[in-house]
Design a protein around this motif. Structure first.
Motif, mmCIF file in Angstrom:
data_model
loop_
_atom_site.group_PDB
_atom_site.id
_atom_site.type_symbol
_atom_site.label_atom_id
_atom_site.label_comp_id
_atom_site.label_asym_id
_atom_site.label_seq_id
_atom_site.Cartn_x
_atom_site.Cartn_y
_atom_site.Cartn_z
ATOM 1 N N LEU A 166 44.273 4.830 73.469
ATOM 2 C CA LEU A 166 43.229 5.999 73.709
ATOM 3 C C LEU A 166 42.692 5.169 72.414
ATOM 4 C CD1 LEU A 166 45.797 8.939 73.167
ATOM 5 C CD2 LEU A 166 44.594 8.310 74.562
ATOM 6 N N LEU A 202 39.895 6.838 75.930
ATOM 7 C CA LEU A 202 39.528 7.461 75.021
ATOM 8 C C LEU A 202 39.054 7.547 75.806
ATOM 9 C CD1 LEU A 202 38.288 8.510 72.280
ATOM 10 C CD2 LEU A 202 36.443 6.599 72.374
ATOM 11 N N ALA A 226 40.838 11.232 77.711
ATOM 12 C CA ALA A 226 41.539 11.980 76.832
ATOM 13 C C ALA A 226 40.729 13.136 75.862
ATOM 14 C CB ALA A 226 42.206 11.800 75.391
ATOM 15 N N LEU A 228 47.994 9.050 69.867
ATOM 16 C CA LEU A 228 46.669 9.132 69.136
ATOM 17 C C LEU A 228 46.039 8.253 68.423
ATOM 18 C CD1 LEU A 228 47.754 11.535 70.905
ATOM 19 C CD2 LEU A 228 46.130 12.750 69.592
ATOM 20 N N LEU A 243 39.925 8.239 68.866
ATOM 21 C CA LEU A 243 40.505 8.828 69.471
ATOM 22 C C LEU A 243 40.433 9.858 67.656
ATOM 23 C CD1 LEU A 243 40.689 11.468 71.762
ATOM 24 C CD2 LEU A 243 43.017 10.018 71.444
#
Length: 665
Positions: free
Chosen positions: A303, A309, A312, A336, A349
């Motif tokens: 992520l 990324l 998400a 994350l 993120l």
């Protein structure tokens, strides 16, 4: 014959973007040598067209297909090297579901062929759902941003599967939550926020299929933006109808999202989406090509870089804009913030969420641990995150079990856990307090089982937590003995009262307010059956009324809901909290460790907004006599016998009970 062109250029969005003239398709892959768009005939696995995506900009492959629109069925095939040692898993025989799909034509069903190596060239088109071109409106409304307050964690399927007030065809679906009988119950409890367990399209784990079991929780997603057809048969319109129903009652809706991993599992797992498109980019890998597994599920999504990324952020925005979701709870949230250097509070993120114009106004709740090195990050998440507080769960359980040396830990948790959350930088509500969560014992089972009973999961009772700080009141499991049942009911009410007494954000698991049981199973993820389906016919309605009374008391008394840590600071000329000795005087330091009785007293200041509140928690098996501090006190609640009064000072505190008083002028 169907055609495809790159003349319209690279679309702004990945996935399928319909227009009046046709549909744009775009997908990302750094290592593929060719990506085909496959179109399908509705209602069958017959492939009607296979069209190589003609355009490429960087790692984005794209094309425009004229003459089709919303409702068209599609998938991808990606060709390239198959070399697992280099994290390359291309296999053109595998039909791949678009990671950006907004709808599927059917649920995922595991089949061994989905995990076959490329050398076998097993075509999986008949085994994989097709993505459906969709264009849901992106103007869903949300409630005014704010703190979540009393949060109600809810398993969508299990909540209404046996609900007599829900039409049979709706039971077990998201849509059932919009039924008046369901909304009335939730609103009547004083719930301020409903937290839905995952509803994104997921795939059962292969070992569950061998055991004849199915996933009851949904923490194994494939398509993060597509509602699962089993749980949400009405798609985005159903999501929106339910959130609007809750919003009309003033209740926010959070969604549990699983961004940390996917259902493609470990190195011998199925290839159905991201693994076949760009395995090396979407997932984290060791130098030898082995998948990094800090999630316990076999893989970990990367992520901190594209394309994970971007996936998400788009996932979160889509649930907010299309579904009216007010915020998110993040499973294994340290992922994350993981980078190649480990967890960072300023990871890409986490920065993206805080700076995004849509996401920054939403609620974000982290489960602040994973199983990797440095995975315990309680208190270290940045704004705007709240975090689950497992310290509250453990210290409160230990106190009520009667463990020695638990007073200091209990007081710290009642104060909002300032040892974990910096009072200079955080709010008390940043700590989400819970005695039970979906993962673990139910509240009734916590006081009915000293040990887990997970035999039905097919893992010889090895799965699930072994140290639960639980107790059984003399008999393991269900009992018809009136004395044992009364003792368990008394302990459940004391635990609930402790939850509502503490500073922070209280969270309750749906059904715990009326005595749900899982038969001692503390890892019921594989029990899509009456183990996790709430028994509404056997609901303890008196307990539900007591829970609602607790919620109303907390909402009514500022001393119970002020959003500030209890650290002894001045509040309108008096300390915000005084921890009380038996004679009513403030407790001095040596008493925290020398006193053997498992009970605690505290006086909470209400400040300018309300009156002071006095509370006693007595975990002993016998009554305790105490002298209240100066002033006139009126009984507000006693957990052992709701509605009954107590004598005058000195007070005799009933055993295994919480007693709360309010100051009188």
């Amino acid at each position: 014959m169907q055609t495809i062109t790159a003349e319209h250029g690279c679309p702004a969005r990945l996935g399928a973007s319909p227009t009046p003239a046709g549909v744009h398709f775009a997908v990302t892959s750094a290592d593929a040598t060719r990506i085909d768009l496959c179109l399908f005939e509705p209602g069958s696995a017959r492939e009607t067209a296979r069209l190589p995506l003609p355009g490429r900009r960087g790692d984005t492959w794209f094309g425009f297909v004229p003459g089709i629109g919303v409702g068209a069925l599609y998938g991808f095939r990606a060709d390239g090297a198959y070399d697992p040692a280099r994290a390359l898993r291309f296999d053109a025989a595998k039909l791949l579901v678009d990671p950006y799909a907004l709808a599927l034509d059917r649920p995922f069903v595991y089949h061994p062929a989905l995990a076959a190596p490329a050398s076998e060239r097993l075509d999986t088109a008949a085994l994989v759902p097709c993505a459906v071109v969709a264009d849901p409106p992106r103007d869903a409304g949300r409630l005014v941003p704010g703190r979540p307050g009393l949060t109600y964690e809810l398993n969508v399927r299990g909540y209404t599967q046996r609900h007599p007030g829900v039409p049979e065809h709706l039971r077990g679906t998201l849509g059932a939550l919009a039924e008046p009988a369901v909304l009335d119950h939730i609103a009547g409890l004083g719930v301020e926020t409903v937290e839905l367990m995952p509803i994104a399209a997921f795939l059962d784990e292969r070992h569950l299929v061998r055991l004849g079991l199915t996933n009851a929780w949904g923490y194994n997603p494939i398509c993060h933006m597509a509602p699962d057809p089993r749980l949400v048969p009405g798609g985005w319109a159903e999501v929106r109808r339910v959130t609007e129903g809750f919003h009309a009652r003033g209740i926010r809706v959070l969604l549990d999202v699983v961004l940390n991993h996917s259902g493609e599992s470990d190195r011998i797992g199925p290839t159905v989406s991201c693994r076949g498109l760009d395995n090396r980019a979407y997932y984290r890998h060791e130098p030898d090509g082995e998948l990094v597994n800090v999630t316990g599920t076999g893989n970990t999504i990367a992520l901190d870089r594209e394309p994970g990324l971007r996936l998400a952020v788009e996932t979160l925005r889509t649930w907010g804009e299309c579904g009216g979701i007010d915020g998110f709870r993040y499973d294994l949230a340290p992922v994350l913030g993981r980078t190649d250097e480990g967890f960072r509070a300023d990871a890409p993120l986490l920065r993206a969420i805080a700076s995004d114009s849509v996401l920054a106004t939403m609620i974000h709740v982290a489960e602040p641990w994973d199983i990797g090195l440095g995975g315990y990050q309680v208190g270290r998440f940045p704004e705007p995150f709240l975090e689950w507080g497992d310290g509250f769960r453990d210290d409160v359980r230990r106190f009520w079990r009667g463990d020695r040396g638990t007073l200091s830990g209990l007081a710290t948790r009642l104060a909002g856990s300032p040892d974990r959350f910096d009072p200079a930088a955080r709010q008390a509500s940043d700590c989400v307090n819970f005695v039970c969560a979906h993962d673990g014992f139910s509240l009734l089972d916590l006081v009915s089982y000293a040990d887990k009973h997970n035999w039905a999961n097919g893992e010889e009772n090895r799965d699930g937590h072994g140290d639960n700080h639980s107790w059984n009141n003399g008999v393991e499991g269900a009992s018809e003995d009136p004395g044992i049942r009364a003792a368990r009911a008394r302990d459940v009410r004391a635990l609930l009262a402790t939850l509502f007494l503490a500073r922070g954000t209280p969270m309750l698991v749906a059904g715990d307010e009326f005595g749900r049981t899982q038969g001692g199973n503390n890892n019921a993820y594989a029990q899509d059956n009456p183990t996790t389906w709430l028994d509404w016919s056997g609901a303890d309605l008196d307990l539900a009324r007591f829970t609602a009374e607790l919620a109303a008391l907390r909402a009514r008394e500022p001393a119970l809901h002020l959003d500030r840590f209890l650290v002894g600071t001045d509040l309108c000329g008096e300390p915000d909290v005084a921890w009380l000795a038996p004679d009513g005087s403030p407790m001095v330091a040596p008493e925290w460790t020398s006193r053997g009785e498992p009970w605690l007293g505290l006086r909470l200041a209400g400040g300018e907004e309300g009156r002071a509140v006095l509370a006693y928690l007595n975990a002993a098996q016998a009554s305790v006599t105490v002298t209240p501090p100066p002033g006139r006190w009126r009984l507000l609640l006693r957990s052992d016998a709701p509605g009954e009064t107590l004598g005058t000072a000195p007070l005799t505190l009933p055993p295994r009970a919480v007693v709360i008083f309010g100051a009188e002028a």
